[in-house]
Design a protein around this motif. Structure first.
Motif, PDB file in Angstrom:
ATOM      1  N   GLU A 190     -16.912  15.808 -71.596  1.00 32.96           N
ATOM      2  CA  GLU A 190     -16.475  15.858 -70.173  1.00 32.96           C
ATOM      3  C   GLU A 190     -16.094  14.744 -69.355  1.00 32.96           C
ATOM      4  OE1 GLU A 190     -20.488  17.165 -69.084  1.00 32.96           O
ATOM      5  OE2 GLU A 190     -19.783  19.377 -69.339  1.00 32.96           O
TER       6      GLU A 190
ATOM      7  N   CYS B 118     -12.560  30.917 -62.368  1.00 33.77           N
ATOM      8  CA  CYS B 118     -13.259  30.433 -63.278  1.00 33.77           C
ATOM      9  C   CYS B 118     -14.395  31.584 -63.654  1.00 33.77           C
ATOM     10  CB  CYS B 118     -14.028  29.205 -62.843  1.00 33.77           C
ATOM     11  SG  CYS B 118     -15.297  29.376 -61.875  1.00 33.77           S
TER      12      CYS B 118
ATOM     13  N   ASP C 148     -17.539  31.160 -64.488  1.00 36.11           N
ATOM     14  CA  ASP C 148     -18.982  30.813 -64.116  1.00 36.11           C
ATOM     15  C   ASP C 148     -18.899  30.866 -62.295  1.00 36.11           C
ATOM     16  OD1 ASP C 148     -21.541  30.268 -63.332  1.00 36.11           O
ATOM     17  OD2 ASP C 148     -21.736  28.496 -64.759  1.00 36.11           O
TER      18      ASP C 148
ATOM     19  N   ASP D  43     -21.108  31.885 -60.292  1.00 37.19           N
ATOM     20  CA  ASP D  43     -22.406  31.539 -59.810  1.00 37.19           C
ATOM     21  C   ASP D  43     -22.401  29.955 -59.562  1.00 37.19           C
ATOM     22  OD1 ASP D  43     -23.312  34.075 -60.337  1.00 37.19           O
ATOM     23  OD2 ASP D  43     -24.434  33.830 -61.829  1.00 37.19           O
ATOM     24  N   ALA D  44     -21.871  29.261 -60.477  1.00 34.79           N
ATOM     25  CA  ALA D  44     -21.812  27.802 -60.388  1.00 34.79           C
ATOM     26  C   ALA D  44     -20.945  27.612 -59.189  1.00 34.79           C
ATOM     27  CB  ALA D  44     -21.484  27.245 -61.571  1.00 34.79           C
TER      28      ALA D  44
ATOM     29  N   LYS E 293     -23.480  18.208 -59.067  1.00 33.99           N
ATOM     30  CA  LYS E 293     -23.203  19.808 -59.560  1.00 33.99           C
ATOM     31  C   LYS E 293     -21.994  19.996 -60.374  1.00 33.99           C
ATOM     32  CE  LYS E 293     -26.397  21.980 -58.997  1.00 33.99           C
ATOM     33  NZ  LYS E 293     -27.324  21.983 -59.877  1.00 33.99           N
TER      34      LYS E 293
ATOM     35  N   GLU F 209     -22.232  18.541 -63.756  1.00 33.29           N
ATOM     36  CA  GLU F 209     -22.870  19.408 -64.626  1.00 33.29           C
ATOM     37  C   GLU F 209     -22.165  20.483 -64.873  1.00 33.29           C
ATOM     38  OE1 GLU F 209     -26.523  20.308 -62.523  1.00 33.29           O
ATOM     39  OE2 GLU F 209     -26.922  18.105 -61.976  1.00 33.29           O
ATOM     40  N   ASN F 210     -21.287  20.970 -64.119  1.00 33.73           N
ATOM     41  CA  ASN F 210     -20.727  22.433 -64.513  1.00 33.73           C
ATOM     42  C   ASN F 210     -18.917  22.075 -64.328  1.00 33.73           C
ATOM     43  OD1 ASN F 210     -22.938  24.071 -64.199  1.00 33.73           O
ATOM     44  ND2 ASN F 210     -23.270  22.902 -62.436  1.00 33.73           N
ATOM     45  N   GLN F 211     -18.586  21.394 -65.296  1.00 34.15           N
ATOM     46  CA  GLN F 211     -17.164  21.146 -65.304  1.00 34.15           C
ATOM     47  C   GLN F 211     -16.091  22.211 -65.653  1.00 34.15           C
ATOM     48  OE1 GLN F 211     -16.016  17.491 -66.982  1.00 34.15           O
ATOM     49  NE2 GLN F 211     -17.852  16.266 -66.102  1.00 34.15           N
ATOM     50  N   GLN F 212     -16.785  23.441 -66.117  1.00 33.43           N
ATOM     51  CA  GLN F 212     -15.942  24.552 -66.485  1.00 33.43           C
ATOM     52  C   GLN F 212     -15.613  25.126 -65.127  1.00 33.43           C
ATOM     53  OE1 GLN F 212     -19.291  24.335 -66.518  1.00 33.43           O
ATOM     54  NE2 GLN F 212     -20.230  26.096 -65.916  1.00 33.43           N
ATOM     55  N   ILE F 213     -15.871  24.832 -63.974  1.00 33.20           N
ATOM     56  CA  ILE F 213     -15.398  25.422 -62.883  1.00 33.20           C
ATOM     57  C   ILE F 213     -14.246  24.561 -62.138  1.00 33.20           C
ATOM     58  CG2 ILE F 213     -17.611  26.326 -62.033  1.00 33.20           C
ATOM     59  CD1 ILE F 213     -17.930  23.939 -60.073  1.00 33.20           C
TER      60      ILE F 213
END
Length: 113
Positions: free
Chosen positions: A37, A61, A63, A65-66, A81, A84-88
């Motif tokens: 990441e 994306c 996710d 929710d994130a 945040k 923690e949630n780099q997929q967004i």
């Protein structure tokens, strides 16, 4: 030029960005965000270059929710945040020193030469 491409191996635009630099003989470093990441410093550097965190978020994306959480929490907590949630994040993120782009932006990269 010191090019870094942050993205994933499955992302079509990331592959196009890699091909763009490869075809022009420009050396680059590919960072697979599924394996490693972004650091807080790297994220901040790109954030400054592209005009803020909102420009980096991917509305499509997986996710959702994130993504919703990041959009509605206070500014102070957003960066943590996202880390923690780099997929967004939208990909590819291409960095050249203090300059950066989000997505496939060949016209901007041409000006970097």
């Amino acid at each position: 030029m010191n090019i870094q491409i942050f993205g994933t191996k499955k992302c079509f635009d990331t592959k196009k960005a890699e091909r763009y630099f490869k075809e022009r003989g420009v050396k680059y470093q590919f960072v697979d965000m599924k394996a490693k990441e972004m650091s807080k410093g790297e994220l901040n550097s790109v954030k400054q270059a592209v005009g803020g965190l909102e420009n980096m978020l991917d509305p499509d994306c997986k996710d959702q929710d994130a993504l919703a959480l990041v959009k509605y929490i206070d500014e102070a907590s957003k960066l943590e945040k996202v880390l923690e949630n780099q997929q967004i994040l939208k990909t590819p993120m291409v960095r050249n020193g203090k300059q950066a782009t989000i997505g496939y932006q060949a016209e901007v990269w041409k000006a970097w030469n």
